[in-house]
Scaffold this motif. Structure first.
Motif, PDB file in Angstrom:
ATOM      1  N   UNK B 164     -45.745  30.477 -21.044  1.00 51.42           N
ATOM      2  CA  UNK B 164     -45.425  29.062 -21.248  1.00 51.42           C
ATOM      3  C   UNK B 164     -44.814  28.409 -20.022  1.00 51.42           C
ATOM      4  N   UNK B 165     -44.229  29.213 -19.147  1.00 44.84           N
ATOM      5  CA  UNK B 165     -43.660  28.675 -17.909  1.00 44.84           C
ATOM      6  C   UNK B 165     -44.673  28.708 -16.757  1.00 44.84           C
ATOM      7  N   UNK B 166     -45.569  29.675 -16.807  1.00 47.73           N
ATOM      8  CA  UNK B 166     -46.406  29.953 -15.636  1.00 47.73           C
ATOM      9  C   UNK B 166     -47.819  29.368 -15.744  1.00 47.73           C
ATOM     10  N   UNK B 167     -48.386  29.354 -16.926  1.00 40.05           N
ATOM     11  CA  UNK B 167     -49.807  29.004 -17.071  1.00 40.05           C
ATOM     12  C   UNK B 167     -50.095  27.577 -16.605  1.00 40.05           C
ATOM     13  N   UNK B 168     -51.311  27.355 -16.130  1.00 40.46           N
ATOM     14  CA  UNK B 168     -51.680  26.035 -15.594  1.00 40.46           C
ATOM     15  C   UNK B 168     -51.547  24.932 -16.639  1.00 40.46           C
ATOM     16  N   UNK B 169     -51.920  25.250 -17.873  1.00 38.02           N
ATOM     17  CA  UNK B 169     -51.841  24.231 -18.915  1.00 38.02           C
ATOM     18  C   UNK B 169     -50.451  24.090 -19.474  1.00 38.02           C
TER      19      UNK B 169
END
Lengths: 136, 282
Positions: B164-169
């Motif tokens: 949730x912190x890292x993903x592009x979306x």
């Protein structure tokens, strides 16, 4: 050719949630004389990217309160989620999630949301903010 | 004294999840001793009036007093030394408040303060929003205000390494400065802007500071014990204005330790979360 379809196949009085929400957005605008309005923002699971928790085919509508004269201020009041069959739906307001089996229950749920103290407080605070410069 | 003269170009922020507990003297000292200009609280037990009274009780002469900017967000409480008129809200929900910070002769900032749903109640809050939803709203608002000078601070209820912190979306927050300086990247034909996440430095700190802001021990096979739920993210365009050395997770306020004998946040002293301070040249 024989027509096997029943006569009432094209007749339905069911309204999808987004239609009802748009009607209520319009009603709010009329009731507040345009000081506070609302918009319905929709998104679908098929267009989602990672980070979204919508499944394919799911639709989610956000009912967003707007104060056009407060520099476009907006408040995301509640959301409704359903699959492409419209009902049953799931409503989320004030940190509470409720299952909504049909249109009648949806209207009842909406009535409860609109009469909730939290909703009144938000709208009253916006009207007060909007009215303040006029009064001074 | 004008706000410009007082602030001298540096804006100091303090974020603290108070865990619905009142520890007035520690909170007051934390705010004043760190010269916080903007105080952002989650799970605050204080009424607006109580908080103003507490923080303004012994304000130094010629120091701007704390004021309450307008907000409808019920999970975040903000006080600021800036005039409420210079701190207008743009988009809010029960979980976040996104507002501009507009001061004379300064470039506008976008400040996003949030307290995302707890994992403990994730099933009930599942519909409310996700990291992807908030991130999307930020990008939409940045398009509206036509800049990306954005700071996001709060209790994410996520660790820096989680999707949730890292993903592009989602927040698309990287620990790597050189990557952040690319500003954005394209994935599957869509362009996503980066956030820089300075909180990763907690994992490598060797100064005896706690390796997180919150301690939670589960009897599960996988347990992280220390969590960094309380975070600040900045867009790369703000990197030159961000003072890395000033980012601190406070474990002591004026000689009073916020930790218990085992070195964990002590709810008997203050909150079960540790406060976060940082500053931006503005």
């Amino acid at each position: 050719m024989k027509d096997l379809w029943p006569d009432d196949i094209a007749t339905t009085r069911m309204r999808v949630p987004v239609s009802i929400l748009r009607e209520q957005a319009s009603a709010l605008k009329n009731k507040t004389k345009g000081l506070v309005t609302a918009e319905v923002l929709s998104r679908s699971g098929s267009s989602s990217v990672y980070g979204s928790d919508l499944d394919d085919g799911e639709l989610e509508h956000h009912f967003v309160i707007c104060a056009p004269t407060l520099d476009g201020y907006r408040y995301d009041l509640f959301s409704v989620r359903h699959d492409d069959l419209s009902y049953p739906a799931t409503g989320h307001f004030n940190a509470v999630t409720e299952e909504i089996p049909d249109e009648a229950h949806f209207e009842s749920w909406l009535r409860g949301v609109f009469r909730h103290e939290r909703t009144k407080r938000i709208i009253h605070s916006l009207i007060a903010q909007v009215s303040e410069p006029i009064a001074s | 004294m004008s706000s410009k003269a007082y602030f001298g170009g540096m804006v100091r922020f303090l974020f603290w999840n108070l865990n619905r507990k009142k520890f007035p003297e520690i909170l007051r000292r934390a705010v004043h001793d760190h010269s916080a200009d903007i105080v952002i609280l989650a799970e605050s037990p204080w009424s607006d009036a109580q908080l103003l009274w507490l923080l303004n009780a012994d304000a130094a002469p010629a120091t701007p007093v704390f004021q309450l900017p307008f907000t409808n967000c019920k999970r975040i409480q903000i006080v600021s030394r800036f005039s409420p008129n210079s701190f207008p809200p743009r988009l809010e929900s029960d979980y976040f408040t996104m507002r501009s910070l507009v001061l004379p002769e300064r470039e506008e900032l976008l400040l996003v303060c949030l307290h995302l749903p707890s994992k403990l109640y994730a099933s009930d809050d599942r519909l409310a929003l996700s990291a992807g939803d908030v991130s999307r709203r930020i990008r939409e608002l940045e398009a509206t205000v036509r800049h990306e000078r954005t700071v996001v601070v709060g209790d994410f209820n996520l660790n820096p390494f989680e999707a949730g912190m890292i993903a592009v979306g989602a927040f698309h927050a990287t620990r790597a400065l050189d990557v952040a300086r690319r500003h954005r990247r394209v994935v599957n034909g869509t362009t996503y802007p980066f956030f820089y996440n300075p909180m990763w430095q907690l994992y490598t700190a060797s100064n005896g500071a706690p390796p997180g802001t919150y301690y939670y021990e589960q009897s599960e096979q996988v347990a992280h014990f220390w969590h960094v739920f309380d975070q600040v993210l900045i867009r790369p365009s703000l990197l030159p204005r961000f003072d890395h050395r000033a980012l601190q997770v406070l474990h002591e306020v004026v000689g009073v330790s916020l930790l218990d004998g085992k070195g964990r946040p002590d709810p008997a002293i203050a909150s079960d979360h540790l406060p976060l301070t940082f500053q931006l040249e503005f």
